[in-house]
Design an enzyme around this catalytic site. Structure first.
Site, PDB file in Angstrom:
ATOM      1  N   CYS A  10      38.921  16.694  32.065  1.00 16.05           N
ATOM      2  CA  CYS A  10      39.799  15.967  31.139  1.00 16.05           C
ATOM      3  C   CYS A  10      40.005  16.779  29.860  1.00 16.05           C
ATOM      4  O   CYS A  10      41.121  16.858  29.342  1.00 16.05           O
ATOM      5  CB  CYS A  10      39.216  14.590  30.813  1.00 16.05           C
ATOM      6  SG  CYS A  10      39.356  13.374  32.141  1.00 16.05           S
ATOM      7  N   ASP A  33      39.866  29.093  38.487  1.00 20.80           N
ATOM      8  CA  ASP A  33      38.446  28.764  38.582  1.00 20.80           C
ATOM      9  C   ASP A  33      37.651  29.815  37.807  1.00 20.80           C
ATOM     10  O   ASP A  33      37.961  31.006  37.893  1.00 20.80           O
ATOM     11  CB  ASP A  33      38.016  28.746  40.055  1.00 20.80           C
ATOM     12  CG  ASP A  33      36.662  28.104  40.259  1.00 20.80           C
ATOM     13  OD1 ASP A  33      35.646  28.689  39.809  1.00 20.80           O
ATOM     14  OD2 ASP A  33      36.606  27.025  40.866  1.00 20.80           O
ATOM     15  N   ASN A  93      36.047  18.933  47.464  1.00 17.46           N
ATOM     16  CA  ASN A  93      34.672  18.459  47.612  1.00 17.46           C
ATOM     17  C   ASN A  93      34.599  17.047  47.055  1.00 17.46           C
ATOM     18  O   ASN A  93      35.096  16.788  45.959  1.00 17.46           O
ATOM     19  CB  ASN A  93      33.714  19.381  46.865  1.00 17.46           C
ATOM     20  CG  ASN A  93      33.776  20.809  47.372  1.00 17.46           C
ATOM     21  OD1 ASN A  93      34.000  21.041  48.551  1.00 17.46           O
ATOM     22  ND2 ASN A  93      33.596  21.757  46.483  1.00 17.46           N
ATOM     23  N   GLY A  99      29.467  18.272  48.085  1.00 18.47           N
ATOM     24  CA  GLY A  99      29.416  19.450  47.219  1.00 18.47           C
ATOM     25  C   GLY A  99      30.191  19.337  45.923  1.00 18.47           C
ATOM     26  O   GLY A  99      30.398  20.328  45.234  1.00 18.47           O
ATOM     27  N   HIS A 106      39.727  17.140  42.092  1.00 18.68           N
ATOM     28  CA  HIS A 106      40.330  18.463  41.991  1.00 18.68           C
ATOM     29  C   HIS A 106      40.451  19.084  43.372  1.00 18.68           C
ATOM     30  O   HIS A 106      39.648  18.837  44.261  1.00 18.68           O
ATOM     31  CB  HIS A 106      39.547  19.380  41.045  1.00 18.68           C
ATOM     32  CG  HIS A 106      38.095  19.567  41.372  1.00 18.68           C
ATOM     33  ND1 HIS A 106      37.140  18.602  41.159  1.00 18.68           N
ATOM     34  CD2 HIS A 106      37.443  20.622  41.907  1.00 18.68           C
ATOM     35  CE1 HIS A 106      35.960  19.048  41.533  1.00 18.68           C
ATOM     36  NE2 HIS A 106      36.107  20.281  42.000  1.00 18.68           N
ATOM     37  N   HIS A 108      40.685  22.745  45.176  1.00 17.04           N
ATOM     38  CA  HIS A 108      40.548  24.191  45.081  1.00 17.04           C
ATOM     39  C   HIS A 108      41.630  24.798  45.964  1.00 17.04           C
ATOM     40  O   HIS A 108      41.775  24.411  47.127  1.00 17.04           O
ATOM     41  CB  HIS A 108      39.186  24.654  45.625  1.00 17.04           C
ATOM     42  CG  HIS A 108      38.023  24.242  44.813  1.00 17.04           C
ATOM     43  ND1 HIS A 108      37.447  25.077  43.887  1.00 17.04           N
ATOM     44  CD2 HIS A 108      37.308  23.088  44.802  1.00 17.04           C
ATOM     45  CE1 HIS A 108      36.416  24.449  43.339  1.00 17.04           C
ATOM     46  NE2 HIS A 108      36.320  23.242  43.879  1.00 17.04           N
TER      47      HIS A 108
END
Length: 119
Positions: A10, A33, A93, A99, A106, A108
């Site tokens: 956030c 990332d 995840n 995980g 989110h 990836h």
């Protein structure tokens, strides 16, 4: 939009923590990332705080569709090779056993030349 004060994602979406931005619109934010697993590795997040994929409902269908629609375009822009020889991977995840480390939904998006396999 709900923004819990201790949620790092956030804070990133709000601009109070710096990031290497990939994309932003009214509802979605994408950034690189900080510990990439692949030559191309960025995250797509909703700006509204949703803890995980397990918390989405029918009201989130448009937002999730937008995230999945953006992923291929952004992957190409970030350096992934085109389909079918190239490509990318999307991972979400969910929960401790899945995980998930940050309790904010989110995706990836990972791609690029191998060898980048880590699991």
């Amino acid at each position: 939009m709900s923004h819990p004060e201790n949620c790092i994602f956030c804070k990133i979406a709000a601009g109070s923590i710096p990031s290497r931005k990939v994309y932003e619109d009214e509802h979605i934010f994408a950034f690189h990332d900080i510990n990439p697993w692949a030559p191309v590795h960025f995250l797509l997040i909703p700006k509204a705080h949703i803890a995980s994929l397990a918390q989405v409902g029918p009201e989130h269908e448009a937002m999730l569709g937008r995230m999945l629609t953006l992923a291929p375009r952004l992957a190409l822009e970030q350096g992934c090779n085109p389909y079918p020889e190239g490509g990318f991977r999307i991972v979400s995840n969910t929960g401790v056993e899945g995980g998930q480390e940050v309790q904010h939904l989110h995706l990836h998006v990972m791609g690029g030349a191998r060898p980048w396999l880590r699991g």
